[in-house]
Scaffold this motif. Structure first.
Motif, PDB file in Angstrom:
ATOM      1  N   ASN A  96     -15.094  10.387  -7.344  1.00 33.83           N
ATOM      2  CA  ASN A  96     -13.906  10.264  -8.175  1.00 33.83           C
ATOM      3  C   ASN A  96     -12.628  10.460  -7.362  1.00 33.83           C
ATOM      4  O   ASN A  96     -11.640   9.744  -7.547  1.00 33.83           O
ATOM      5  N   GLN A  97     -12.653  11.432  -6.442  1.00 31.93           N
ATOM      6  CA  GLN A  97     -11.476  11.675  -5.597  1.00 31.93           C
ATOM      7  C   GLN A  97     -11.195  10.487  -4.684  1.00 31.93           C
ATOM      8  O   GLN A  97     -10.037  10.156  -4.430  1.00 31.93           O
ATOM      9  N   PHE A  98     -12.250   9.841  -4.194  1.00 30.70           N
ATOM     10  CA  PHE A  98     -12.068   8.668  -3.336  1.00 30.70           C
ATOM     11  C   PHE A  98     -11.372   7.552  -4.123  1.00 30.70           C
ATOM     12  O   PHE A  98     -10.473   6.893  -3.618  1.00 30.70           O
ATOM     13  N   CYS A  99     -11.798   7.355  -5.366  1.00 31.47           N
ATOM     14  CA  CYS A  99     -11.172   6.325  -6.204  1.00 31.47           C
ATOM     15  C   CYS A  99      -9.706   6.645  -6.463  1.00 31.47           C
ATOM     16  O   CYS A  99      -8.831   5.777  -6.331  1.00 31.47           O
ATOM     17  N   LYS A 100      -9.438   7.889  -6.847  1.00 29.04           N
ATOM     18  CA  LYS A 100      -8.087   8.277  -7.250  1.00 29.04           C
ATOM     19  C   LYS A 100      -7.131   8.440  -6.076  1.00 29.04           C
ATOM     20  O   LYS A 100      -5.949   8.083  -6.183  1.00 29.04           O
ATOM     21  N   ASN A 101      -7.626   8.976  -4.960  1.00 29.56           N
ATOM     22  CA  ASN A 101      -6.733   9.356  -3.865  1.00 29.56           C
ATOM     23  C   ASN A 101      -6.706   8.382  -2.697  1.00 29.56           C
ATOM     24  O   ASN A 101      -5.837   8.496  -1.823  1.00 29.56           O
ATOM     25  N   VAL A 102      -7.652   7.426  -2.658  1.00 29.79           N
ATOM     26  CA  VAL A 102      -7.674   6.452  -1.564  1.00 29.79           C
ATOM     27  C   VAL A 102      -7.453   5.032  -2.084  1.00 29.79           C
ATOM     28  O   VAL A 102      -6.510   4.349  -1.678  1.00 29.79           O
ATOM     29  N   ILE A 103      -8.308   4.586  -3.003  1.00 27.79           N
ATOM     30  CA  ILE A 103      -8.253   3.189  -3.460  1.00 27.79           C
ATOM     31  C   ILE A 103      -7.054   2.931  -4.374  1.00 27.79           C
ATOM     32  O   ILE A 103      -6.318   1.951  -4.183  1.00 27.79           O
ATOM     33  N   ALA A 104      -6.830   3.768  -5.373  1.00 27.28           N
ATOM     34  CA  ALA A 104      -5.726   3.548  -6.322  1.00 27.28           C
ATOM     35  C   ALA A 104      -4.363   3.512  -5.624  1.00 27.28           C
ATOM     36  O   ALA A 104      -3.579   2.578  -5.837  1.00 27.28           O
ATOM     37  N   PRO A 105      -4.041   4.490  -4.757  1.00 25.05           N
ATOM     38  CA  PRO A 105      -2.738   4.431  -4.068  1.00 25.05           C
ATOM     39  C   PRO A 105      -2.608   3.219  -3.150  1.00 25.05           C
ATOM     40  O   PRO A 105      -1.510   2.681  -2.989  1.00 25.05           O
ATOM     41  N   LEU A 106      -3.726   2.787  -2.560  1.00 22.68           N
ATOM     42  CA  LEU A 106      -3.685   1.634  -1.661  1.00 22.68           C
ATOM     43  C   LEU A 106      -3.365   0.355  -2.452  1.00 22.68           C
ATOM     44  O   LEU A 106      -2.583  -0.486  -1.994  1.00 22.68           O
ATOM     45  N   ILE A 107      -3.969   0.208  -3.622  1.00 22.75           N
ATOM     46  CA  ILE A 107      -3.688  -0.958  -4.460  1.00 22.75           C
ATOM     47  C   ILE A 107      -2.215  -1.001  -4.846  1.00 22.75           C
ATOM     48  O   ILE A 107      -1.572  -2.056  -4.820  1.00 22.75           O
ATOM     49  N   GLU A 108      -1.675   0.155  -5.170  1.00 22.99           N
ATOM     50  CA  GLU A 108      -0.255   0.228  -5.515  1.00 22.99           C
ATOM     51  C   GLU A 108       0.625  -0.103  -4.312  1.00 22.99           C
ATOM     52  O   GLU A 108       1.579  -0.875  -4.414  1.00 22.99           O
ATOM     53  N   GLU A 109       0.312   0.475  -3.165  1.00 24.17           N
ATOM     54  CA  GLU A 109       1.113   0.256  -1.952  1.00 24.17           C
ATOM     55  C   GLU A 109       1.127  -1.202  -1.520  1.00 24.17           C
ATOM     56  O   GLU A 109       2.178  -1.757  -1.161  1.00 24.17           O
ATOM     57  N   LEU A 110      -0.045  -1.850  -1.559  1.00 19.19           N
ATOM     58  CA  LEU A 110      -0.183  -3.220  -1.063  1.00 19.19           C
ATOM     59  C   LEU A 110       0.096  -4.270  -2.136  1.00 19.19           C
ATOM     60  O   LEU A 110       0.041  -5.462  -1.850  1.00 19.19           O
ATOM     61  N   ASN A 111       0.393  -3.818  -3.344  1.00 20.64           N
ATOM     62  CA  ASN A 111       0.676  -4.731  -4.460  1.00 20.64           C
ATOM     63  C   ASN A 111      -0.482  -5.705  -4.666  1.00 20.64           C
ATOM     64  O   ASN A 111      -0.310  -6.924  -4.676  1.00 20.64           O
TER      65      ASN A 111
END
Length: 272
Positions: A96-111
């Motif tokens: 869950n932490q990997f999803c929330k703290n790695v993948i989700a912010p990356l999707i936002e950053e890279l649009n």
């Protein structure tokens, strides 16, 4: 629209092998971006991977990089395609932490507008909702995020979990193709947890238009041919992706399936 390809560490590591083939076969078109946070995955270090006798390299723009890390990001500007290569599994308590703290912010950053998740399985029983008739070794499903209103408030209703089996299954979040071997996703699958967190992250749910899920049925063993076959399906999974005429495997593959002696030094390969 930017696309992100995320290979899940799963049966036979077929998603990783397929990603290797895509990156190294088109190494002149991809470039290394950066290392991603590896706090939530098993430690891993290896030498820089490459294709023998190739005129290009994935790391040509980063000569200071001297070793491979667990989670790395690459980019193809022509295709507007980002690819993550994840070489070690997520620590069990931290999915869950990997999803929330790695993948989700990356999707936002890279649009990222389109997230493509590749997976592999050898189990139709407990964790896979099998289709009534299996027609293909591949399953392809699409979740149209942009067509779901009030994601946070209606998520439970949209899931429509069925508890008829040992593991609850959702049959509505993804629309699977008629040839797919599965009809839904179970709560035990990582794709379920990933979708849950992405759909509950407001900024991500506003940016992300679709989640594409590509699952491959394989059996443990020499999965190099499975990976090569899966590469032929990529143009159907990623919009605008070209067919790769010549697949090129990196040198690390030489030690994966016992085709050479086990490496005795760091420079001799990734796998022992």
């Amino acid at each position: 629209m930017n696309t992100l390809l995320l290979p899940l560490v799963s049966t036979g590591n077929v998603p990783q092998l397929m990603t290797d083939l895509v990156l190294h076969s088109l190494d002149s078109e991809f470039e290394f971006v950066r290392e991603l946070d590896s706090l939530y995955v098993y430690p891993f270090t290896g030498p820089i991977d490459y294709v023998e006798d190739s005129d290009s390299s994935l790391y040509r723009t980063s000569p200071e990089k001297t070793f491979t890390t667990p989670v790395e990001l690459f980019f193809n500007p022509k295709l507007k395609l980002y690819i993550i290569q994840q070489r070690s599994p997520i620590l069990q308590p931290y999915e869950n932490q990997f999803c929330k703290n790695v993948i989700a912010p990356l999707i936002e950053e890279l649009n990222i507008g389109s997230l493509v998740v590749t997976d592999a399985t050898d189990n139709f029983g407990e964790h896979i909702a099998a289709a009534s008739t299996r027609r293909s070794p591949y399953s392809f499903g699409v979740c149209q995020v942009s067509q779901i209103d009030d994601l946070s408030g209606e998520f439970q209703q949209k899931l429509q979990l069925h508890d008829t089996g040992a593991t609850p299954v959702n049959n509505t979040l993804f629309q699977f193709s008629s040839q797919s071997f599965q009809s839904g996703i179970s709560t035990e699958q990582f794709i379920f947890k990933l979708c849950y967190h992405l759909l509950h992250t407001q900024k991500v749910s506003e940016i992300l238009k679709e989640i594409r899920y590509f699952n491959i049925y394989v059996q443990e063993g020499d999965n190099s041919e499975d990976a090569a076959a899966a590469c032929t399906q990529v143009p159907q999974v990623i919009t605008g992706f070209p067919s790769i005429t010549t697949l090129r495997a990196p040198v690390s593959w030489k030690g994966v399936y016992g085709t050479r002696d086990a490496p005795g030094t760091f420079e001799e390969g990734l796998y022992i």
